[in-house]
Enzyme design. Structure first.
Site: not given
Lengths: 164, 164
Positions: B40, B83
């Site tokens: 990701s 993230k």
């Protein structure tokens, strides 16, 4: 003479850091004393009560429905909240008030818990901000320490009908 | 003879607890090494990269837009996510994809952050599960340590248009 003073200061700082770390780990993994404020958990916990919150249950993921927990506030990372767990992940919880005609329900998502204060009329909890992630829970309140006449294990939820 | 052995065991355990606590506090307040997995955050961080995540910014509440952070997963308290912070509390964030005709926006609530992975096509982040409470953030990734040819500070966001 200065060297002796310097060595003493260094070893004092060293001992402070050492015992500070051990105390921190004790509070982190065993339990901590918490002074509660606010009306949201009356009559179980009132303003200025001191409780003992144990951390072991949270680390072993053994928090259950009906437990009173201390958690970090989802709206202010520096504040803590003290509420009762009314639903775990996957549980059905009632989102309508006791006086509403139409009952509405929702399911608690994975990894979250549904918290409500015992004083339903004066509590900002999951009924307003929704379920909170389990990872925000700090510990489980297991013992009331102060005031002395209330010393002991905490009472069951006065809102038993809310736990489905 | 047994007493000598017993005393040695006790002092060994004592030293282990002592240095274990100091090491724990160092990881808690200074920084920790994290091995990342998953796609990701490509191309900034790839599978099996080792990064250093510092804790000081989180404790001093100095996380900013564009920082890469490690946080506890809102759906599994035992897992961590890595993230980039796209929006802080009060910011306007874009909830529609780059290829959508109609752009939709939302505002990040108080005490929350909006996280997105750099690999927008293959990342489960705030676009699917919503903003994450700031209190779930563990630390800010500041240095990549492994593989050696990528050693150094991490790149800026490849999706600059997402940060409003």
């Amino acid at each position: 003479m200065f060297r002796g003073f310097f060595v003493k200061t260094i070893s004092f700082v060293g001992y402070t850091v050492q015992y500070g770390c051990i105390a921190h780990c004790a509070f982190e993994y065993i339990g901590e004393f918490v002074s509660c404020s606010g009306p949201s958990m009356e009559p179980t916990i009132t303003n200025h009560d001191v409780v003992f919150s144990k951390r072991v249950s949270r680390h072993l993921c053994r928090i259950q429905k009906g437990h009173i927990v201390i958690a970090k506030s989802p709206f202010d990372p520096k504040m803590n909240i003290c509420k009762r767990v009314m639903g775990l992940e996957g549980d059905k919880v009632c989102t309508s008030g006791p006086s509403d005609v139409f009952k509405t329900h929702t399911y608690v998502p994975r990894g979250h818990v549904w918290l409500e204060g015992d004083n339903l009329r004066n509590s900002t909890d999951s009924r307003s901000y929704g379920p909170i992630p389990y990872a925000l829970i700090r510990g489980r309140v297991c013992l009331k320490m102060w005031p002395p006449h209330s010393f002991g294990v905490l009472a069951e939820s006065p809102n038993d009908g809310r736990i489905l």
